[in-house]
Design a protein around this motif. Structure first.
Motif, PDB file in Angstrom:
ATOM      1  N   ARG A   1      36.493  17.537  75.031  1.00  0.00           N
ATOM      2  CA  ARG A   1      37.119  16.218  74.915  1.00  0.00           C
ATOM      3  C   ARG A   1      36.790  15.344  73.873  1.00  0.00           C
ATOM      4  O   ARG A   1      37.434  14.829  73.132  1.00  0.00           O
ATOM      5  CB  ARG A   1      36.566  15.520  76.244  1.00  0.00           C
ATOM      6  CG  ARG A   1      37.357  16.064  77.475  1.00  0.00           C
ATOM      7  CD  ARG A   1      37.024  15.186  78.777  1.00  0.00           C
ATOM      8  NE  ARG A   1      35.836  14.507  79.014  1.00  0.00           N
ATOM      9  CZ  ARG A   1      34.891  14.637  79.744  1.00  0.00           C
ATOM     10  NH1 ARG A   1      34.780  15.788  80.310  1.00  0.00           N
ATOM     11  NH2 ARG A   1      33.766  13.977  79.598  1.00  0.00           N
TER      12      ARG A   1
ATOM     13  N   PHE B   1      43.737   6.628  76.765  1.00  0.00           N
ATOM     14  CA  PHE B   1      43.190   6.767  78.103  1.00  0.00           C
ATOM     15  C   PHE B   1      44.238   7.341  79.269  1.00  0.00           C
ATOM     16  O   PHE B   1      43.758   7.388  80.211  1.00  0.00           O
ATOM     17  CB  PHE B   1      43.198   5.285  78.580  1.00  0.00           C
ATOM     18  CG  PHE B   1      41.695   4.699  77.698  1.00  0.00           C
ATOM     19  CD1 PHE B   1      41.002   5.443  77.442  1.00  0.00           C
ATOM     20  CD2 PHE B   1      41.726   3.274  77.576  1.00  0.00           C
ATOM     21  CE1 PHE B   1      39.543   4.890  76.886  1.00  0.00           C
ATOM     22  CE2 PHE B   1      40.623   2.883  76.856  1.00  0.00           C
ATOM     23  CZ  PHE B   1      39.454   3.667  76.411  1.00  0.00           C
TER      24      PHE B   1
ATOM     25  N   ARG C   1      44.606  14.903  84.096  1.00  0.00           N
ATOM     26  CA  ARG C   1      44.907  13.644  83.121  1.00  0.00           C
ATOM     27  C   ARG C   1      45.365  14.349  81.681  1.00  0.00           C
ATOM     28  O   ARG C   1      46.131  13.711  81.027  1.00  0.00           O
ATOM     29  CB  ARG C   1      44.096  12.558  83.103  1.00  0.00           C
ATOM     30  CG  ARG C   1      43.671  11.646  84.188  1.00  0.00           C
ATOM     31  CD  ARG C   1      44.929  10.738  84.522  1.00  0.00           C
ATOM     32  NE  ARG C   1      45.102   9.936  83.491  1.00  0.00           N
ATOM     33  CZ  ARG C   1      44.144   8.720  83.617  1.00  0.00           C
ATOM     34  NH1 ARG C   1      43.552   8.544  84.612  1.00  0.00           N
ATOM     35  NH2 ARG C   1      44.397   7.720  82.684  1.00  0.00           N
TER      36      ARG C   1
ATOM     37  N   THR D   1      45.502  10.398  78.677  1.00  0.00           N
ATOM     38  CA  THR D   1      45.301  11.666  78.480  1.00  0.00           C
ATOM     39  C   THR D   1      43.783  11.916  78.863  1.00  0.00           C
ATOM     40  O   THR D   1      43.252  12.924  79.105  1.00  0.00           O
ATOM     41  CB  THR D   1      45.655  12.155  77.462  1.00  0.00           C
ATOM     42  OG1 THR D   1      45.263  11.464  76.174  1.00  0.00           O
ATOM     43  CG2 THR D   1      47.064  12.432  77.271  1.00  0.00           C
ATOM     44  N   HIS D   2      42.846  10.891  78.640  1.00  0.00           N
ATOM     45  CA  HIS D   2      41.292  10.908  78.561  1.00  0.00           C
ATOM     46  C   HIS D   2      40.943   9.927  79.727  1.00  0.00           C
ATOM     47  O   HIS D   2      40.871   8.884  79.347  1.00  0.00           O
ATOM     48  CB  HIS D   2      40.739  10.698  77.474  1.00  0.00           C
ATOM     49  CG  HIS D   2      40.942  11.813  76.295  1.00  0.00           C
ATOM     50  ND1 HIS D   2      39.817  12.813  76.443  1.00  0.00           N
ATOM     51  CD2 HIS D   2      41.562  12.149  75.533  1.00  0.00           C
ATOM     52  CE1 HIS D   2      39.983  13.657  75.501  1.00  0.00           C
ATOM     53  NE2 HIS D   2      41.215  13.291  74.743  1.00  0.00           N
ATOM     54  N   ALA D   3      40.621  10.610  80.846  1.00  0.00           N
ATOM     55  CA  ALA D   3      40.033   9.617  81.724  1.00  0.00           C
ATOM     56  C   ALA D   3      38.745   9.021  81.484  1.00  0.00           C
ATOM     57  O   ALA D   3      38.130   7.996  81.939  1.00  0.00           O
ATOM     58  CB  ALA D   3      40.252  10.181  82.991  1.00  0.00           C
ATOM     59  N   LYS D   4      37.951   9.727  80.931  1.00  0.00           N
ATOM     60  CA  LYS D   4      36.430   9.213  80.707  1.00  0.00           C
ATOM     61  C   LYS D   4      36.448   8.173  79.586  1.00  0.00           C
ATOM     62  O   LYS D   4      36.661   8.415  78.386  1.00  0.00           O
ATOM     63  CB  LYS D   4      35.747  10.575  80.165  1.00  0.00           C
ATOM     64  CG  LYS D   4      35.910  11.604  81.150  1.00  0.00           C
ATOM     65  CD  LYS D   4      35.300  11.609  82.595  1.00  0.00           C
ATOM     66  CE  LYS D   4      35.541  12.870  83.386  1.00  0.00           C
ATOM     67  NZ  LYS D   4      35.202  12.431  84.882  1.00  0.00           N
ATOM     68  N   LYS D   5      36.041   7.134  80.037  1.00  0.00           N
ATOM     69  CA  LYS D   5      35.966   5.954  79.059  1.00  0.00           C
ATOM     70  C   LYS D   5      34.595   6.148  78.043  1.00  0.00           C
ATOM     71  O   LYS D   5      34.801   5.610  76.857  1.00  0.00           O
ATOM     72  CB  LYS D   5      35.883   4.660  79.779  1.00  0.00           C
ATOM     73  CG  LYS D   5      36.922   4.232  80.826  1.00  0.00           C
ATOM     74  CD  LYS D   5      38.311   4.202  79.951  1.00  0.00           C
ATOM     75  CE  LYS D   5      39.269   3.634  80.796  1.00  0.00           C
ATOM     76  NZ  LYS D   5      39.805   4.251  81.933  1.00  0.00           N
TER      77      LYS D   5
ATOM     78  N   THR E   1      41.726  10.217  88.446  1.00  0.00           N
ATOM     79  CA  THR E   1      40.840   9.993  87.153  1.00  0.00           C
ATOM     80  C   THR E   1      40.334  11.570  86.882  1.00  0.00           C
ATOM     81  O   THR E   1      39.478  11.566  85.625  1.00  0.00           O
ATOM     82  CB  THR E   1      39.451   9.325  87.456  1.00  0.00           C
ATOM     83  OG1 THR E   1      39.200   9.700  88.950  1.00  0.00           O
ATOM     84  CG2 THR E   1      39.858   7.853  87.535  1.00  0.00           C
TER      85      THR E   1
ATOM     86  N   ALA F   1      35.397   0.910  82.108  1.00  0.00           N
ATOM     87  CA  ALA F   1      35.571   1.515  83.510  1.00  0.00           C
ATOM     88  C   ALA F   1      36.068   0.541  84.453  1.00  0.00           C
ATOM     89  O   ALA F   1      36.758   0.683  85.292  1.00  0.00           O
ATOM     90  CB  ALA F   1      34.497   2.610  83.976  1.00  0.00           C
TER      91      ALA F   1
END
Lengths: 299, 276
Positions: free
Chosen positions: B17, B120, A73, B122-126, A68, B271
């Motif tokens: 981001r 998602f 990522r 490439t971007h882990a942060k929801k 994560t 998440a």
């Protein structure tokens, strides 16, 4: 360092485990062929790596970092199930959106570069919905290639393509892996195609990793065999069984395993009064190895 | 195989981001005809309501006008949670209905096309996703408020209605409703995350909540109670032509509070749940 390191990963859907205590190691720079029958858990594993699914338990590390981690990522490209393109937008617009998402500086240049790699530079203005299946797969790969990925995850990129499309896709995949040198995880049913490019393999069955091996391991384990036809197959088979330890009747041929002596075999059959009509030397490939492994497990 | 890639993994800052995600969403918004269609709808409907008010009916007699003052198409004279006629209901709050539908279609396409998976991957942060969608949706609804205002004024000019108004209160009413957009946009984003696998339900849910029927229903039971201001629709009604600085403050606080709540809830759901 490993590009992907999975330990004890499990994922269930309504109580049924799609991935069950899976361990997997993909070294940096590998082209990892991920093999398994339908429903074996390949796509689920890939979706877990990409963060689309939430694991029940276990750990996933990408380049020694938690999967994560935003930094790692940002350098993962994926083509899983569909390309994730908007059908009414042009190929260019779809790629532009991903380029903006990744925060690339020279977006137009980067889009041109990936379109050239997938041989789609003349179709940039085409609406995505007007593209053929083969073109859509190539656009998906172009999308995954944006932003200099260190890890590419491609789920069945060859599926559904005709012979020409398959050939082009293989050439593209070879280009990507050889010229751009990122770690690639490819799942495919078309083992013959996979064998041409993969450096490592992972064989999964019912959500569990059956075996991980390198292309060299496979080469070492691959049996050499001679297959032949005679007028009297039964007589010849009996004679050869007396002389060689592993003789099988398969696919209308007599196969003599682990013997690399065609002249000796022909001589023996001639002496026995069984003139040879057809003879060839073979080597067990990935496909045969996989089938054999599966039948062993089933037995 | 030669490893030609440099294995550097720099953690992108929150700013970088969110900039990327907002960039995509704005690019998509401006490149989709749906956005312009909804802007047009937001302009045409008030123009039609205002210009047709007081027109002769089928029997030739003039109907009772819905409004005598054009600004009633923007907001009611006082905060009325209980609706007695369509004139009390038809104001800038209707943008929240159009907005709900538009946001549902906009976010629904993310899931239907599978693009959300690219995001998602490439971007882990929801959380980034929730914030970006809420902001872009609020922006699109604010644009609808502007075209709504233009449409209403144009219709009023055509119908020859009065333009008399306390300018300060009018500005507070308009700004108050525009501030409420952020709360509404966050609510719609949250609803679409909840019903991400069911496009039709997410559109219907957004429409239903946007009409304010739950609050209108509650008002029918408890009466015109200012307690209803703690809800998005309540505060949106509270932003009326008799509003003052307190009205504005209520709108800011309520909108901000619900924005935070829905963004936190949405991030939590994303998440903990699978993305299909």
């Amino acid at each position: 360092m490993n590009a992907i390191e999975i330990r004890g990963l499990s994922k269930s859907f309504r109580g049924l485990y799609a991935v069950d205590n899976l361990n997997m190691t993909v070294p940096v720079g590998a082209i990892y062929g991920f093999i398994g029958e339908n429903g074996s858990g390949k796509s689920t594993t890939e979706k877990l790596i990409c963060g689309h699914l939430v694991p029940d338990k276990g750990s996933i590390k990408l380049f020694d970092r938690k999967y994560t981690n935003a930094g790692v990522r940002a350098r993962v490209g994926a083509l899983i199930e569909n390309t994730g393109c908007f059908p009414n937008s042009s190929v260019w617009d779809n790629l532009m959106m991903q380029a903006i998402n990744l925060g690339l500086s020279d977006r137009a240049g980067e889009i041109d570069r990936v379109l050239r790699i997938v041989r789609m530079e003349d179709n940039a203005k085409l609406k995505f919905k007007k593209c053929s299946l083969g073109m859509k797969q190539r656009i998906g790969i172009a999308m995954a290639l944006l932003g200099d990925p260190a890890l590419l995850i491609l789920d069945e990129p060859i599926n559904g393509l005709d012979a020409e499309g398959m050939k082009m896709m293989r050439e593209i995949l070879v280009d990507i892996t050889r010229q751009y040198g990122c770690t690639v995880l490819i799942s495919s049913h078309i083992l013959g195609e996979l064998e041409k490019i993969a450096t490592h393999y992972g064989i999964i069955r019912q959500g569990k990793m059956l075996e991980e091996l390198t292309a060299k391991d496979l080469e070492g384990r691959a049996k050499v065999f001679t297959s032949l036809k005679t007028q009297n197959m039964q007589g010849a088979f009996g004679l050869l069984r007396q002389k060689f330890p592993d003789v099988r009747a398969e696919d209308g041929y007599i196969r003599i395993y682990d013997v690399d002596d065609t002249e000796g075999i022909v001589g023996l059959l001639m002496q026995g009064g069984f003139p040879v009509r057809e003879i060839k030397k073979n080597k067990i490939g990935l496909e045969e190895y996989y089938i054999e492994l599966m039948s062993k497990k089933e037995a | 195989m030669a490893q030609t890639h440099e294995l550097k993994f720099e953690n992108p800052s929150f700013g970088k981001r969110i900039k990327g995600m907002l960039g995509v969403d704005f690019y998509r918004l401006f490149h989709t005809p749906m956005f312009y269609i909804f802007l047009a709808i937001a302009a045409i409907i008030p123009a039609m309501i205002v210009s047709m008010t007081g027109m002769a009916g089928p029997d030739g007699a003039a109907t009772r006008p819905l409004y005598t003052n054009v600004w009633n198409i923007v907001a009611a004279d006082s905060p009325l949670y209980i609706i007695h006629d369509i004139g009390q209901y038809a104001n800038m709050n209707m943008v929240f209905i159009f907005g709900g539908i538009m946001v549902s279609i906009f976010i629904g396409h993310d899931y239907r096309s599978g693009y959300v998976k690219q995001l998602f991957t490439t971007h882990a942060k929801k959380r980034d996703y929730m914030i970006s969608k809420s902001l872009v949706s609020a922006f699109s609804m604010a644009c609808m408020c502007i075209t709504y205002l233009i449409g209403g004024i144009a219709g009023g000019l055509f119908a020859g209605l009065s333009f008399n108004v306390n300018v300060g209160s009018l500005i507070i009413a308009i700004l108050g409703k525009m501030v409420m957009n952020l709360g509404w946009a966050s609510l719609y984003t949250f609803l679409n995350v909840i019903f991400r696998r069911y496009f039709g339900i997410s559109v219907a849910a957004s429409f239903f909540i946007g009409t304010g029927i739950p609050i209108i229903g509650a008002a029918a039971i408890i009466g015109n109670n200012s307690l209803l201001n703690v809800f998005l629709y309540g505060s949106s009604v509270y932003a009326c032509l008799s509003g003052n600085i307190v009205t504005m403050l209520v709108c800011v606080v309520v909108s901000a509070a619900w924005t935070v709540i829905y963004n936190l809830l949405g991030s939590l759901v994303l998440a903990r749940c699978d993305v299909y």
